[in-house]
Design a protein around this motif. Structure first.
Motif, short mmCIF file in Angstrom:
data_model
loop_
_atom_site.label_atom_id
_atom_site.label_comp_id
_atom_site.label_asym_id
_atom_site.label_seq_id
_atom_site.Cartn_x
_atom_site.Cartn_y
_atom_site.Cartn_z
N GLY A 28 5.25 2.47 13.55
CA GLY A 28 4.73 1.63 12.47
C GLY A 28 4.64 2.36 11.15
N THR A 29 4.16 3.61 11.18
CA THR A 29 4.03 4.39 9.95
C THR A 29 5.39 4.66 9.31
OG1 THR A 29 2.02 5.46 10.77
CG2 THR A 29 3.19 6.57 8.99
N PHE A 30 6.41 4.83 10.13
CA PHE A 30 7.76 5.04 9.61
C PHE A 30 8.45 3.72 9.26
CE2 PHE A 30 8.09 9.26 12.17
CZ PHE A 30 7.32 9.89 11.22
N ARG A 31 7.72 2.62 9.42
CA ARG A 31 8.14 1.28 9.02
C ARG A 31 9.46 0.83 9.66
NH1 ARG A 31 7.68 3.32 4.21
NH2 ARG A 31 9.55 2.32 3.41
N VAL A 32 9.57 1.12 10.94
CA VAL A 32 10.68 0.54 11.72
C VAL A 32 10.29 -0.87 12.15
CG1 VAL A 32 12.12 0.84 13.78
CG2 VAL A 32 11.32 2.85 12.51
N GLY A 33 9.01 -1.07 12.34
CA GLY A 33 8.49 -2.37 12.74
C GLY A 33 7.03 -2.24 13.11
N ILE A 34 6.50 -3.25 13.79
CA ILE A 34 5.15 -3.19 14.35
C ILE A 34 5.32 -3.29 15.86
CG2 ILE A 34 2.89 -4.30 14.43
CD1 ILE A 34 3.48 -5.45 11.66
N TRP A 35 5.12 -2.18 16.53
CA TRP A 35 5.45 -2.06 17.95
C TRP A 35 4.91 -3.25 18.76
CZ3 TRP A 35 8.62 1.36 20.26
CH2 TRP A 35 8.64 1.36 21.66
N MET B 76 -6.63 2.48 0.64
CA MET B 76 -5.58 1.91 1.48
C MET B 76 -6.15 1.73 2.87
SD MET B 76 -3.16 5.32 1.80
CE MET B 76 -3.78 6.83 2.54
N ALA B 77 -5.51 0.91 3.67
CA ALA B 77 -5.98 0.67 5.04
C ALA B 77 -6.02 2.00 5.79
CB ALA B 77 -5.06 -0.31 5.74
N GLY B 78 -7.19 2.34 6.28
CA GLY B 78 -7.31 3.56 7.06
C GLY B 78 -7.61 4.80 6.26
N GLY B 79 -7.84 4.68 4.95
CA GLY B 79 -8.14 5.89 4.19
C GLY B 79 -8.01 5.70 2.69
N THR B 80 -7.88 6.83 1.98
CA THR B 80 -7.76 6.84 0.53
C THR B 80 -6.71 7.86 0.12
OG1 THR B 80 -10.12 6.30 0.31
CG2 THR B 80 -9.02 7.16 -1.63
N LEU B 81 -5.90 7.52 -0.86
CA LEU B 81 -4.89 8.43 -1.38
C LEU B 81 -5.40 9.05 -2.67
CD1 LEU B 81 -1.99 9.60 -1.13
CD2 LEU B 81 -1.22 7.66 -2.54
N PRO C 227 -2.81 -5.23 -0.85
CA PRO C 227 -3.41 -4.60 0.34
C PRO C 227 -3.34 -5.50 1.58
CG PRO C 227 -4.81 -4.28 -1.58
CD PRO C 227 -3.73 -5.24 -2.00
N ILE C 228 -3.01 -4.87 2.71
CA ILE C 228 -3.02 -5.56 4.00
C ILE C 228 -3.75 -4.68 5.00
CG2 ILE C 228 -0.86 -6.79 3.52
CD1 ILE C 228 0.57 -4.83 5.38
N ASP C 229 -4.02 -5.22 6.18
CA ASP C 229 -4.81 -4.51 7.19
C ASP C 229 -4.00 -3.50 8.00
OD1 ASP C 229 -7.09 -5.88 6.45
OD2 ASP C 229 -6.79 -7.48 7.93
N ASN C 230 -2.67 -3.61 7.99
CA ASN C 230 -1.84 -2.73 8.80
C ASN C 230 -1.68 -1.38 8.10
OD1 ASN C 230 0.05 -1.48 10.41
ND2 ASN C 230 1.76 -2.80 9.78
N PRO C 231 -2.30 -0.30 8.63
CA PRO C 231 -2.22 1.00 7.95
C PRO C 231 -0.80 1.55 7.89
CG PRO C 231 -3.20 1.25 10.13
CD PRO C 231 -3.09 -0.23 9.86
N GLN D 37 1.88 0.12 7.12
CA GLN D 37 2.56 -0.36 5.92
C GLN D 37 1.74 -0.13 4.66
OE1 GLN D 37 3.57 -4.39 7.92
NE2 GLN D 37 5.06 -4.21 6.28
N ASP D 38 0.44 -0.37 4.75
CA ASP D 38 -0.39 -0.37 3.55
C ASP D 38 -0.46 1.00 2.88
OD1 ASP D 38 -2.04 -2.08 1.83
OD2 ASP D 38 -3.66 -0.71 2.38
N GLY D 39 -0.37 2.06 3.70
CA GLY D 39 -0.38 3.40 3.12
C GLY D 39 0.76 3.60 2.14
N TRP D 40 1.89 2.98 2.42
CA TRP D 40 3.05 3.13 1.54
C TRP D 40 2.91 2.31 0.27
CZ3 TRP D 40 5.27 7.35 2.34
CH2 TRP D 40 5.27 7.91 3.63
N ARG D 41 2.14 1.24 0.31
CA ARG D 41 1.81 0.51 -0.93
C ARG D 41 1.08 1.44 -1.89
NH1 ARG D 41 -2.75 -0.86 -2.75
NH2 ARG D 41 -3.75 -0.49 -0.72
N ALA D 42 0.09 2.17 -1.36
CA ALA D 42 -0.67 3.10 -2.19
C ALA D 42 0.20 4.23 -2.71
CB ALA D 42 -1.86 3.64 -1.39
N ARG D 43 1.09 4.74 -1.87
CA ARG D 43 1.93 5.86 -2.26
C ARG D 43 2.95 5.45 -3.32
NH1 ARG D 43 1.15 6.63 3.66
NH2 ARG D 43 -0.16 8.47 3.85
N LEU D 44 3.51 4.27 -3.18
CA LEU D 44 4.44 3.77 -4.20
C LEU D 44 3.71 3.59 -5.53
CD1 LEU D 44 7.14 2.68 -5.18
CD2 LEU D 44 6.60 0.49 -4.08
N GLU D 45 2.50 3.06 -5.47
CA GLU D 45 1.70 2.89 -6.69
C GLU D 45 1.41 4.24 -7.33
OE1 GLU D 45 -2.76 1.26 -7.96
OE2 GLU D 45 -1.86 0.60 -6.05
#
Length: 377
Positions: free
Chosen positions: A168-175, A271-276, A306-310, A312-320
């Motif tokens: 999931g973190t590598f954004r291949v999908g949601i297992w 971000m979901a699961g933490g802060t950048l 923002p979404i609940d899936n960490p 994917q959501d972590g990458w929203r924060a990183r792109l920002e």
């Protein structure tokens, strides 16, 4: 009919006639073999011969511990003995008629040099793609990882099942589901290879240790282009501050370690699961990043809100954060470009664009940028 058979049985061949028949049969067999060879090659693409002028490997950077005392080879203790560690491991190849600037490829978290080699589904990775494009290529294992696993700090390796989370973190999908349209082969052997290219840290990750080792590599080989991925993105900025032999940076999905001038550090991004969070450095160090061209690529399946899936959501924060960092560097006279691939019509890429099914297309983008910056001569 019986008479005809009798007549046929009564036929006698001369020795010369038999030799002629044998030669004819051999010729027919050769023609058949040639036809089979041609037919079997239909539909396959043969690559041009890749000529490597030079290749090798070495360790670079690191430190040495020396125990006090005198070493006795006949009564061995640790007295007087040494321990070499915290170096990077480097494998390099230089093609014939090579371009001037080598590419140094630095893996991301949980990875080693395999990242840049053959893709999980068995195609050529960036190592070979850019060798074919006449660039010398250096692939590295950072200290305490892979072939550079001689750590100066103690570590514990515990076999912890975690691969579905990385999926999931590598954004291949949601297992266990793949994202629709993902540029990733869905067969069982590909995912097997994908998980098996992950390696543990044999000691804690130390940004300065890693940056020092990679800086030592650039001191050894001279001016070159750094190609980073994920976790090495932030360490790449630190290394570029240390060593002006880094003439450009191509960074795929940098995940952390964005450095800003002290006093200009942006607020942390939830971000979901933490802060950048970003990092502040002296302006004199930050300004070194304004002297080189930098391009950053992010793949697909990154949410806009923002979404609940960490995963994917972590990458929203990183792109920002990457866009904020681009603006900060460029405000001070730099040359940073951030490319979100779906925005330019390239869709389906994971956290590993350089090994996705369309990695040649992604490599073409990098080649065009290197040419634009005069780094492909």
């Amino acid at each position: 009919m019986r008479n005809e058979i009798k007549n046929w049985k009564s036929i006698r061949f001369s020795r010369s006639s038999l030799e002629c028949i044998k030669r004819s049969n051999m010729m027919n067999a050769l023609i058949l073999l040639l036809a089979i060879t041609i037919l079997s090659s239909c539909g396959t693409t043969k690559k041009e011969q890749l000529i490597i002028q030079e290749q090798g490997s070495f360790a670079v950077g690191g430190t040495v511990i020396t125990n006090p005392g005198t070493f006795d080879p006949y009564n061995q203790t640790t007295e007087g003995q040494t321990f070499h560690g915290d170096h990077a491991y480097v494998f390099y190849q230089v093609p014939a008629k090579a371009r001037k600037h080598p590419l140094v490829m630095w893996h991301g978290i949980g990875q080693f040099s395999k990242t840049w080699e053959t893709t999980p589904d068995g195609r050529e990775g960036y190592q070979n793609i850019f060798l074919r494009r006449k660039f010398p290529v250096y692939v590295i294992d950072q200290p305490r990882r892979g072939n550079a696993s001689r750590s100066m700090a103690e570590g514990t390796i515990t076999p912890t099942p975690d691969e579905q989370g990385w999926f999931g973190t590598f954004r291949v999908g949601i297992w266990p589901n793949y994202f629709e349209g993902v540029q990733f082969s869905r067969d069982a052997e590909t995912i097997n290879q994908y998980f098996r290219q992950m390696v543990p840290n044999v000691g804690p990750i130390d940004i300065n240790v890693n940056a020092n080792a990679v800086s030592a590599l650039f001191t050894k080989i001279g001016p070159a282009v750094l190609v980073s991925h994920s976790h090495s993105g932030g360490m790449g900025w630190v290394t570029a501050v240390k060593n002006q032999n880094i003439k450009a940076i191509v960074s795929y999905e940098p995940g952390s370690g964005f450095i800003f001038p002290e006093g200009e550090v942006p607020a942390p991004i939830p971000m979901a699961g933490g802060t950048l969070t970003a990092v502040g450095v002296p302006m004199s160090d930050f300004m070194k990043l304004t002297k080189i061209p930098i391009i950053i690529y992010y793949g697909d399946f990154i949410p806009e809100k923002p979404i609940d899936n960490p995963g994917q959501d972590g990458w929203r924060a990183r792109l920002e954060m990457a866009r904020m960092w681009r603006d900060a560097v460029n405000k001070h006279g730099g040359d940073v470009t951030v490319v979100h691939l779906p925005e330019i019509g390239i869709k389906g890429n994971t956290h590993f664009p350089f090994s996705d099914l369309n990695n040649v297309e992604i490599a073409d983008l990098m080649s065009e940028w290197l040419k634009e910056k005069g780094l492909d001569k």
